[in-house]
Design a protein around this motif. Structure first.
Motif: not given
Ligand code: ADP
Ligand code: MG
Length: 349
Positions: A306-311, A315-318
């Protein structure tokens, strides 16, 4: 990006007419020149797999932070930019592969209103000539007829026809945007893509211009794609809203549903940043301010999964591993999130 869920969701799309504009997996990639750090040919994914439909008479708002690809998408939709991939159908025709000769008769039907009227209007041309230009290009009658039509357009957008011979700098910012709108209306388009049309204006003027857009939509049965960088502006003009992040749509929903209960964490964060939602109408979901951490990544170096996971605060591992497709999470709503805040099979936190 997958378009799963598109059909069953949008067929129930409410009071509006036929699909006027359909984008399918639209991409626009720019190949960057190698720089001093890397000899690798880098690809900037300005628009990265966008699918959407706009029905006749409706307004689709498009929001997202600066640099997320809104303008590029807008230009792809009216084919002012060549697509790198995907297709755009307008009024039942695939316009993404038409030659410029075949595109010519289609162009009057779709127009773009630019963000900055200061920059988009030729300062050396008189306002009347600026508005007349599309009429001359598309040969709308003799010069007397053109002049009459221009005066009529001035009237329609609330400008005095006595000012036809003035130059852009002799108008205020709001009036200049009215010139841009008159120019867009000149060829009697069905679709107007408005690219942040009030962002460059004083707040006191913004409401007037937004009202003008609303009046014109009613009077001429216009269909709008209305681009803005914050959710405050689009709320009052949009039937549905598409939220973009790094060239992708991460959520698409009816306006009231989106504001009432955002399903994508990015939508929630954008909503909590809208100051005028504090008027007591702020939904419970956004009463607490969600502050995004970290920088927006570069569209030339998009995160995995997911391109948003860094922010993303949730967010979880997946999320770093798997890219979530944009799928139906509720009637009329699509969300690209493994763990949506509302609805969806995995919406339980
Ligand atoms: P927005 O309108 O949401 O601010 P844009 O569509 O203007 O975003 O830009 C999206 C991304 O594409 C940005 O990273 C921008 O720098 C890049 N971009 C836009 N036009 C070009 C171009 N002609 N060449 C290279 N990169 C571009
Ligand atoms: Mg822009």
């Amino acid at each position: 990006m997958t378009t799963q869920g598109l059909t069953e969701v949008d067929e129930a799309a409410g009071p509006h007419g036929e699909v006027l504009l359909r984008a399918t997996d639209v991409t626009k990639h720019y190949v960057l020149r190698p720089d001093g750090f890397s000899r690798r040919r880098r690809v900037l994914r300005a628009v990265d797999g966008v699918s959407l439909e706009v029905r006749a008479g409706e307004t689709l708002g498009v929001v997202g932070e600066s640099g997320c690809g809104k303008s590029t998408l807008g230009r792809c939709l009216v084919r002012l930019t060549e697509l790198s991939g995907g297709r755009v159908e307008f009024d039942g025709r695939d316009i993404s592969t038409l030659s410029s000769r075949r595109l010519r008769p289609v162009r009057p039907g779709m127009q773009l209103v630019f963000q900055d009227p200061q920059a988009s209007l030729n300062p050396r041309r008189r306002a009347g000539d600026i508005v007349a230009e599309p009429l001359l290009i598309h040969r709308h009658g003799d010069s007397a007829a053109v002049r009459r039509r221009v005066a009529e357009l001035f009237d329609v957008v609330g400008l005095a026809s006595a000012h036809l011979d003035r130059y852009p700098h002799e108008f205020s910012g709001g009036q200049r945007q009215r010139i841009g709108i008159a120019r867009a209306l000149a060829t009697a388009p069905k679709l107007i893509v408005a690219d942040e049309p009030v962002s460059a204006l004083d707040v006191s003027i913004q409401a007037q211009v937004l009202n003008l857009f609303a009046d014109l939509q009613e009077e001429f049965a216009l269909t709008y794609v209305f681009i803005a960088h914050d959710l405050g502006v689009v709320r009052h003009v949009s039937d549905r809203i598409a939220v973009m992040y790094l060239g992708e749509i991460v959520e698409l929903a009816d306006t009231e549903d989106l504001y009432g209960s955002p399903a994508h964490p990015y939508t929630e964060a954008l909503l909590s940043a809208v100051p005028d939602l504090d008027d007591g109408t702020a939904p419970a979901a956004v009463r607490e301010r969600v502050v995004l951490t970290g920088e927006v990544p570069s569209p030339a170096d998009k995160p995995t999964g997911c391109t948003f996971h860094t922010r993303c605060p949730y967010a979880r591992e997946r999320c770093a591993l798997e890219r979530p497709p944009l799928v139906a999470t509720a009637p009329g709503r699509r969300t690209a999130c493994h763990y949506p805040l509302t609805g969806g099979p995995s919406g339980v936190r």
